[in-house]
Design a protein around this motif. Structure first.
Motif, short mmCIF file in Angstrom:
data_model
loop_
_atom_site.label_atom_id
_atom_site.label_comp_id
_atom_site.label_asym_id
_atom_site.label_seq_id
_atom_site.Cartn_x
_atom_site.Cartn_y
_atom_site.Cartn_z
N UNK A 197 0.84 -1.20 0.00
CA UNK A 197 0.00 0.00 0.00
C UNK A 197 0.87 1.25 0.00
N UNK A 198 1.91 1.23 0.82
CA UNK A 198 2.82 2.38 0.90
C UNK A 198 3.59 2.56 -0.41
N UNK A 199 3.98 1.46 -1.04
CA UNK A 199 4.72 1.53 -2.29
C UNK A 199 3.86 2.13 -3.39
N UNK A 200 2.64 1.64 -3.49
CA UNK A 200 1.74 2.13 -4.54
C UNK A 200 1.23 3.54 -4.26
N UNK A 201 1.30 3.94 -2.97
CA UNK A 201 0.89 5.29 -2.61
C UNK A 201 2.03 6.28 -2.63
N UNK A 202 3.24 5.81 -2.92
CA UNK A 202 4.38 6.71 -3.03
C UNK A 202 5.09 7.02 -1.73
N UNK A 203 4.71 6.36 -0.63
CA UNK A 203 5.39 6.63 0.65
C UNK A 203 6.79 6.03 0.68
N UNK A 204 6.99 4.93 -0.05
CA UNK A 204 8.32 4.34 -0.21
C UNK A 204 8.54 4.09 -1.70
N UNK A 205 9.81 4.00 -2.09
CA UNK A 205 10.13 3.84 -3.50
C UNK A 205 10.33 2.39 -3.91
N UNK A 206 10.67 1.55 -2.95
CA UNK A 206 10.93 0.14 -3.26
C UNK A 206 10.99 -0.66 -1.98
N UNK A 207 11.03 -1.96 -2.13
CA UNK A 207 11.31 -2.86 -1.00
C UNK A 207 11.74 -4.21 -1.54
N UNK A 208 12.24 -5.04 -0.67
CA UNK A 208 12.65 -6.40 -1.03
C UNK A 208 11.59 -7.39 -0.57
N UNK A 209 11.25 -8.32 -1.43
CA UNK A 209 10.32 -9.40 -1.03
C UNK A 209 10.56 -10.58 -1.97
N UNK A 210 9.73 -11.61 -1.84
CA UNK A 210 9.91 -12.84 -2.61
C UNK A 210 9.24 -12.75 -3.98
N UNK A 211 9.60 -13.66 -4.89
CA UNK A 211 8.97 -13.70 -6.21
C UNK A 211 7.44 -13.81 -6.14
N UNK A 212 6.95 -14.48 -5.11
CA UNK A 212 5.50 -14.61 -4.95
C UNK A 212 4.83 -13.25 -4.86
N UNK A 213 5.43 -12.35 -4.09
CA UNK A 213 4.87 -11.00 -3.91
C UNK A 213 4.95 -10.21 -5.21
N UNK A 214 6.04 -10.39 -5.94
CA UNK A 214 6.18 -9.70 -7.23
C UNK A 214 5.03 -10.06 -8.16
N UNK A 215 4.72 -11.35 -8.23
CA UNK A 215 3.63 -11.81 -9.12
C UNK A 215 2.27 -11.38 -8.59
#
Length: 325
Positions: A197-215
């Motif tokens: 939510x924060x990433x899509x709202x522009x509060x953060x620019x990126x983060x690290x997570x697993x391939x599952x989250x990417x998909x």
């Protein structure tokens, strides 16, 4: 005569006792391990990744051992409660545990837990999922070099999320910033959902997570924190290919036991683990949750845990995150 009879009776009784003990011991020695159900301690509550992976392994492992495996969730203190309980258990192979990076490697580096990776016999690693650097689909960053370049030219302005201070999501990015000689602002959240939510709202620019989250959320991966590319993302480079050689970072787990397993029990467990994660009963559902098998033998898993402990322990000390007294 009576003395002779009494002496013979005494000898006969003694001999019978010796034979009984001998045959009893022989029978016990001949029993196939395990004689009783095996308890697998999971250091987190039901529903999380470690619990899911333990339950996927539960029946295939039981079948391989021709026995019964019972999952025992013992959450709390970031996994340290379950790990401490496992350390105190008898080293007879009837109590084992599913270890994951947080409780085994990160928690002891962050604070005094009363245990370390050296307090356990490592049986096998069962899975390992690398982290990926993820950005929104419309992000101006198209490579790790773009990210590091921005962070260098705008110290403290690059914002990234994580699921909490001291988690692997946080430490992987901190390690990259250290390697790249850059500075960024860490913003911790309580969950991956909040991070998205924060990433899509522009509060953060990126983060690290697993391939599952990417998909799942349609995010664009820039690189993978691993020694090799991810099969489902063949065009995404490794960090080394992106120009930054560093310790692989991901979510991994495997079987461990209290230190001092009898050699024959340890061999039986390691063989059963390797057999179990090679079965379709394990492989199919594991792949379904994007966590395919990543087997390592007991010796290789122990060496892996050592390298991870040393690398992240040094990073935690360098960042001043340790809370040890």
């Amino acid at each position: 005569m009576n003395l002779r009879r009494r002496a013979f009776a005494t000898f006969a009784t003694f001999a019978a006792g010796v034979l009984a003990c001998t045959f009893g011991a022989a029978a016990l020695a001949g029993d196939a391990y395990p004689q009783r159900p095996i308890t697998m301690i999971v250091p987190f509550g039901p529903g999380g990744t470690s619990d899911i992976m333990a339950r996927l392994l539960q029946q295939p492992l039981a079948d391989a051992l021709h026995g019964t495996v019972v999952v025992d969730n013992r959450g709390g203190a970031g996994g340290a409660i379950g790990m401490s309980l496992l350390k105190r258990a008898k080293a007879d192979g009837l109590t084992i545990g599913l270890s994951v990076i947080g409780p085994e490697v990160l928690q002891p580096a962050l604070r005094d837990t009363g245990y370390s990776y050296q307090d356990y016999d490592h049986i096998c690693r069962t899975y390992s999922v690398p982290l990926m650097m993820l950005v929104p689909a419309d992000s101006p960053f198209h490579s790790v070099a773009d990210v590091i370049g921005y962070a260098r030219s705008h110290p403290g302005k690059l914002t990234y999320g994580s699921s909490g201070t001291g988690t692997i999501l946080h430490l992987a990015m901190a390690m990259l910033m250290d390697k790249g000689g850059a500075q960024a602002l860490h913003v911790p959240y309580k969950s991956t959902g909040e991070m998205v939510t924060a990433l899509k709202g522009g509060q953060v620019m990126l983060f690290n997570e697993t391939p599952t989250i990417a998909k799942q959320y349609g995010l664009r991966p820039l690189a993978v924190f691993a020694d090799h590319r991810v099969a489902n993302f063949p065009d995404v480079p490794t960090m080394a290919e992106a120009g930054f050689t560093m310790t692989p970072a991901g979510v991994w787990g495997g079987l461990i036991a209290p230190k001092g397993l009898p050699p024959q029990v340890r061999t039986a467990l390691e063989s059963a683990c390797q057999k179990a994660i090679g079965t379709q009963a394990y492989v199919t559902p594991a792949e379904r949750v994007d966590t395919p098998p990543a087997y390592q033998s007991g010796a290789a898993f122990a060496a892996f845990a050592k390298s991870q402990s040393e690398a992240y322990g040094a990073l935690i000390d360098k960042l001043g995150l340790a809370q040890k007294q």
